[in-house]
Scaffold this motif. Structure first.
Motif, PDB file in Angstrom:
ATOM      1  N   GLN A 199       0.805  -1.221   0.000  1.00 33.47           N
ATOM      2  CA  GLN A 199       0.000   0.000   0.000  1.00 33.47           C
ATOM      3  C   GLN A 199       0.842   1.278   0.000  1.00 33.47           C
ATOM      4  OE1 GLN A 199      -2.262  -0.622   3.570  1.00 33.47           O
ATOM      5  NE2 GLN A 199      -3.692  -2.072   2.627  1.00 33.47           N
ATOM      6  N   HIS A 200       2.127   1.169   0.371  1.00 35.87           N
ATOM      7  CA  HIS A 200       2.917   2.394   0.580  1.00 35.87           C
ATOM      8  C   HIS A 200       4.201   2.498  -0.232  1.00 35.87           C
ATOM      9  CE1 HIS A 200       0.359   3.732   3.924  1.00 35.87           C
ATOM     10  NE2 HIS A 200       0.341   2.469   4.330  1.00 35.87           N
ATOM     11  N   LEU A 201       4.728   1.392  -0.764  1.00 32.57           N
ATOM     12  CA  LEU A 201       6.036   1.452  -1.428  1.00 32.57           C
ATOM     13  C   LEU A 201       6.044   2.416  -2.602  1.00 32.57           C
ATOM     14  CD1 LEU A 201       8.944   0.509  -1.852  1.00 32.57           C
ATOM     15  CD2 LEU A 201       8.053  -1.420  -3.177  1.00 32.57           C
ATOM     16  N   LEU A 202       5.072   2.327  -3.494  1.00 29.96           N
ATOM     17  CA  LEU A 202       5.073   3.179  -4.682  1.00 29.96           C
ATOM     18  C   LEU A 202       5.022   4.664  -4.305  1.00 29.96           C
ATOM     19  CD1 LEU A 202       5.018   3.630  -7.692  1.00 29.96           C
ATOM     20  CD2 LEU A 202       2.542   3.246  -7.664  1.00 29.96           C
ATOM     21  N   SER A 203       4.203   5.010  -3.334  1.00 31.51           N
ATOM     22  CA  SER A 203       4.105   6.425  -2.945  1.00 31.51           C
ATOM     23  C   SER A 203       5.425   6.926  -2.374  1.00 31.51           C
ATOM     24  CB  SER A 203       2.978   6.633  -1.935  1.00 31.51           C
ATOM     25  OG  SER A 203       3.206   5.897  -0.744  1.00 31.51           O
ATOM     26  N   HIS A 204       6.157   6.064  -1.666  1.00 30.75           N
ATOM     27  CA  HIS A 204       7.472   6.470  -1.148  1.00 30.75           C
ATOM     28  C   HIS A 204       8.473   6.666  -2.288  1.00 30.75           C
ATOM     29  CE1 HIS A 204       6.953   6.472   3.180  1.00 30.75           C
ATOM     30  NE2 HIS A 204       6.305   5.321   3.121  1.00 30.75           N
ATOM     31  N   ILE A 205       8.410   5.807  -3.299  1.00 29.36           N
ATOM     32  CA  ILE A 205       9.310   5.953  -4.457  1.00 29.36           C
ATOM     33  C   ILE A 205       9.008   7.256  -5.187  1.00 29.36           C
ATOM     34  CG2 ILE A 205       9.939   5.004  -6.707  1.00 29.36           C
ATOM     35  CD1 ILE A 205       9.469   2.198  -5.535  1.00 29.36           C
ATOM     36  N   LEU A 206       7.741   7.508  -5.465  1.00 30.37           N
ATOM     37  CA  LEU A 206       7.363   8.738  -6.166  1.00 30.37           C
ATOM     38  C   LEU A 206       7.640   9.974  -5.311  1.00 30.37           C
ATOM     39  CD1 LEU A 206       3.982   7.585  -7.781  1.00 30.37           C
ATOM     40  CD2 LEU A 206       6.234   7.741  -8.869  1.00 30.37           C
ATOM     41  N   GLY A 207       7.529   9.810  -3.986  1.00 30.53           N
ATOM     42  CA  GLY A 207       7.739  10.935  -3.073  1.00 30.53           C
ATOM     43  C   GLY A 207       9.171  11.441  -3.030  1.00 30.53           C
ATOM     44  N   THR A 208      10.108  10.675  -3.545  1.00 33.28           N
ATOM     45  CA  THR A 208      11.499  11.139  -3.568  1.00 33.28           C
ATOM     46  C   THR A 208      11.699  12.261  -4.578  1.00 33.28           C
ATOM     47  OG1 THR A 208      12.180   9.534  -5.267  1.00 33.28           O
ATOM     48  CG2 THR A 208      12.290   8.813  -2.957  1.00 33.28           C
ATOM     49  N   GLY A 209      10.799  12.376  -5.551  1.00 34.41           N
ATOM     50  CA  GLY A 209      10.933  13.398  -6.589  1.00 34.41           C
ATOM     51  C   GLY A 209      11.906  13.033  -7.691  1.00 34.41           C
ATOM     52  N   GLY A 210      12.437  11.812  -7.637  1.00 31.26           N
ATOM     53  CA  GLY A 210      13.431  11.413  -8.640  1.00 31.26           C
ATOM     54  C   GLY A 210      12.851  10.789  -9.890  1.00 31.26           C
ATOM     55  N   ILE A 211      11.538  10.580  -9.921  1.00 29.46           N
ATOM     56  CA  ILE A 211      10.908   9.982 -11.097  1.00 29.46           C
ATOM     57  C   ILE A 211      10.271  11.099 -11.904  1.00 29.46           C
ATOM     58  CG2 ILE A 211       9.334   8.207 -11.923  1.00 29.46           C
ATOM     59  CD1 ILE A 211      11.490   7.125 -10.078  1.00 29.46           C
ATOM     60  N   GLU A 212      10.844  11.406 -13.077  1.00 25.91           N
ATOM     61  CA  GLU A 212      10.351  12.475 -13.930  1.00 25.91           C
ATOM     62  C   GLU A 212      10.150  11.957 -15.344  1.00 25.91           C
ATOM     63  OE1 GLU A 212      13.469  15.302 -13.521  1.00 25.91           O
ATOM     64  OE2 GLU A 212      12.751  16.080 -11.594  1.00 25.91           O
ATOM     65  N   ALA A 213       9.309  12.670 -16.107  1.00 26.84           N
ATOM     66  CA  ALA A 213       8.994  12.233 -17.469  1.00 26.84           C
ATOM     67  C   ALA A 213      10.262  12.057 -18.312  1.00 26.84           C
ATOM     68  CB  ALA A 213       8.038  13.231 -18.125  1.00 26.84           C
ATOM     69  N   GLU A 214      11.187  13.009 -18.206  1.00 22.43           N
ATOM     70  CA  GLU A 214      12.480  12.864 -18.896  1.00 22.43           C
ATOM     71  C   GLU A 214      13.388  12.049 -17.991  1.00 22.43           C
ATOM     72  OE1 GLU A 214      13.109  13.918 -21.924  1.00 22.43           O
ATOM     73  OE2 GLU A 214      11.087  14.753 -22.116  1.00 22.43           O
ATOM     74  N   ASP A 215      13.285  10.720 -18.128  1.00 19.72           N
ATOM     75  CA  ASP A 215      13.948   9.912 -17.102  1.00 19.72           C
ATOM     76  C   ASP A 215      15.452   9.794 -17.304  1.00 19.72           C
ATOM     77  OD1 ASP A 215      14.397   6.748 -18.003  1.00 19.72           O
ATOM     78  OD2 ASP A 215      12.857   7.749 -19.191  1.00 19.72           O
ATOM     79  N   ASP A 216      16.141   9.954 -16.187  1.00 13.84           N
ATOM     80  CA  ASP A 216      17.591   9.775 -16.087  1.00 13.84           C
ATOM     81  C   ASP A 216      17.794   8.471 -15.330  1.00 13.84           C
ATOM     82  OD1 ASP A 216      20.194   9.674 -15.166  1.00 13.84           O
ATOM     83  OD2 ASP A 216      20.311  11.816 -14.734  1.00 13.84           O
ATOM     84  N   PRO A 217      18.311   7.415 -15.977  1.00 16.72           N
ATOM     85  CA  PRO A 217      18.409   6.097 -15.338  1.00 16.72           C
ATOM     86  C   PRO A 217      19.056   6.109 -13.956  1.00 16.72           C
ATOM     87  CG  PRO A 217      18.909   5.890 -17.659  1.00 16.72           C
ATOM     88  CD  PRO A 217      18.766   7.373 -17.377  1.00 16.72           C
ATOM     89  N   GLU A 218      20.150   6.856 -13.785  1.00 17.62           N
ATOM     90  CA  GLU A 218      20.809   6.865 -12.483  1.00 17.62           C
ATOM     91  C   GLU A 218      19.956   7.563 -11.433  1.00 17.62           C
ATOM     92  OE1 GLU A 218      23.487   5.347 -11.107  1.00 17.62           O
ATOM     93  OE2 GLU A 218      23.276   4.234 -12.999  1.00 17.62           O
ATOM     94  N   LYS A 219      19.272   8.618 -11.831  1.00 19.40           N
ATOM     95  CA  LYS A 219      18.404   9.336 -10.905  1.00 19.40           C
ATOM     96  C   LYS A 219      17.217   8.476 -10.497  1.00 19.40           C
ATOM     97  CE  LYS A 219      16.255  13.896 -10.326  1.00 19.40           C
ATOM     98  NZ  LYS A 219      15.925  15.180 -10.992  1.00 19.40           N
ATOM     99  N   VAL A 220      16.641   7.778 -11.463  1.00 20.48           N
ATOM    100  CA  VAL A 220      15.508   6.885 -11.174  1.00 20.48           C
ATOM    101  C   VAL A 220      15.962   5.740 -10.282  1.00 20.48           C
ATOM    102  CG1 VAL A 220      13.822   5.288 -12.164  1.00 20.48           C
ATOM    103  CG2 VAL A 220      14.268   7.477 -13.283  1.00 20.48           C
ATOM    104  N   ARG A 221      17.116   5.196 -10.602  1.00 12.31           N
ATOM    105  CA  ARG A 221      17.651   4.103  -9.784  1.00 12.31           C
ATOM    106  C   ARG A 221      17.813   4.545  -8.336  1.00 12.31           C
ATOM    107  NH1 ARG A 221      22.558   2.331  -8.051  1.00 12.31           N
ATOM    108  NH2 ARG A 221      22.820   0.067  -7.896  1.00 12.31           N
TER     109      ARG A 221
END
Length: 430
Positions: A126-148
């Motif tokens: 129930q909470h993992l995805l929201s924590h991942i998105l909450g970091t602010g590192g997932i953006e439309a122009e994805d940078d693999p290292e930033k997303v990782r």
């Protein structure tokens, strides 16, 4: 959602006996530390049962949860899940084909395999995805290292938040493994924490799979021992069979060590694979699947099934049944993701499938008649045993005779109906 029919599988007697004897031995080994009989005393049967209740049922729960869906960019998916032989269902999942907003072409899927209860697995689902998105590192122009980095931080934040909840609610013993995938328009991000597994099939072959985190793996064992633990019977302190998980805070108390340096690490191993037009399908599954089938076998089996079946829920159900018939005693959960390049329905494959099922029906009839002619009782086990030793051409690759067991069972009961004695009035037995 739908429920599949119940079957008539029973746990073999030798398996029941093995489980029972193992419980006795382990109970005896740890009786002192668990408050059982004192040294020199043998705990009674009732005490052993109370100390270590069986994790298995006498009969499996065969009801299946099935879901399906799609994303606008061409992804289709299905989930299949079954409790099986386990006394409780401890698996949970996430299926988010479109994240929404600027990430509408991104997808997230995960399987959570809980242990020592289902509470932690449910909470994390129930909470993992929201924590991942909450970091602010997932953006439309994805940078693999930033997303990782965002994925890793999301796991660590989930574990940190979970710890405060666990102390309040008394969840210290519970934990969950996680295998997940985040799919962008250009990359597939795999995040694995534990011994569930992800596998990508490309051009009919296994292109990538995650590595299981087991205590006896050299790097995992080194971390465990550095944190003050040991690896006995291939388990942490002789108990926990995975070396990375969310929760399990009884194994995360080493002072002056970061969360990732504890006996059980919450840090996932994140791998990035560039997408390709040759990508066919991706599988996320708990160890209830991988304990009985290899990457290559499952890739071949699903590739074959996609040529004869358009309903991905049915493909997941066939995988679950295959694992059950191959001996899985665990909860079984699988998410199947199909890319635009996945195998399509084939007239030739459908024809071969029909020929195979006709052949199996005729073989069952043959065996049934032979057993009757010998004066033997043609029970289902006898028929299956004879058939298993028979060369059958055209069986699904990676599945073998076990993958057609439902067809065989159906053919067997047709024979029973055909051979049913008739009453003197010709109406048959009631």
């Amino acid at each position: 959602m739908r429920t599949a029919r119940k079957g008539s599988v029973e746990m073999p007697a030798f398996v029941r006996q093995l489980v029972k004897e193992t419980e006795k031995r382990v109970s005896s080994l740890f009786k002192g530390s668990r408050g059982g009989a004192t040294d020199g005393e043998q705990p009674g049967e009732e005490e052993r049962e109370e100390m270590m209740p069986s994790p298995y049922l006498d009969r499996p729960v065969l009801d299946k949860l099935a879901e399906e869906g799609s994303a606008r960019w061409g992804l289709t998916y299905a989930l299949g899940s079954m409790q099986g032989w386990r006394a409780n269902m401890e698996d949970f999942h996430n299926c988010v084909p479109q994240l929404g907003g600027e990430l509408t072409d991104w997808s997230f899927f995960a399987v959570f395999d809980g242990h020592a209860g289902s509470t932690v697995a449910e909470h994390c689902s129930q909470h993992l995805l929201s924590h991942i998105l909450g970091t602010g590192g997932i953006e439309a122009e994805d940078d693999p290292e930033k997303v990782r980095g965002a994925i890793i931080e999301g796991f660590l934040q989930t574990d940190k938040q979970l710890h405060s909840v666990a102390r309040r609610e008394g969840w210290e013993r519970g934990g969950t493994t996680v295998v997940s995938t985040l799919i962008s328009p250009y990359y597939i991000y795999f995040a694995n924490c534990g011994d569930s597994r992800a596998m990508l099939c490309r051009s009919g072959q296994v292109c990538f799979s995650t590595e299981d985190h087991k205590p006896y793996s050299p790097l995992e064992k080194e971390r465990i021992e550095s944190a003050g633990g040991s690896v006995t019977f291939q388990r942490i302190n002789g108990s926990l069979a995975v070396s990375r998980a969310l929760g399990d805070f009884n194994y995360k108390g080493a002072e002056n060590r970061t969360p990732s340096q504890q006996m059980v690490s919450p840090e996932p191993e994140v791998c990035v694979v560039a997408r390709s037009p040759a990508d066919e399908f991706l599988v996320l599954a708990c160890d209830g699947v991988w304990d009985t089938i290899s990457n290559e076998e499952l890739c071949a089996f699903i590739h074959n099934r996609l040529c004869v079946c358009t309903d991905l829920r049915d493909v997941c159900t066939q995988v679950i049944d295959l694992c059950l018939y191959k001996g899985s005693l665990d909860n079984i959960s699988i998410i199947l993701l199909c890319f635009p390049g996945a195998p399509q329905l084939s007239a030739e494959a459908l024809h071969q499938e029909a020929e195979l099922e006709d052949l199996l029906e005729s073989k069952v009839a043959e065996i049934y008649d032979e057993l009757c002619a010998r004066g033997e009782e043609p029970d289902l086990l006898s028929v299956l045993t004879v058939l298993a030793s028979t060369v059958i051409p055209g069986l699904p690759p990676g599945g073998g005779i076990q993958s057609k067991r439902n067809c065989i069972i159906s053919a067997y009961y047709q024979q029973r109906e055909t051979h049913k004695p008739t009453s003197p009035n010709g109406l048959g037995e009631s």
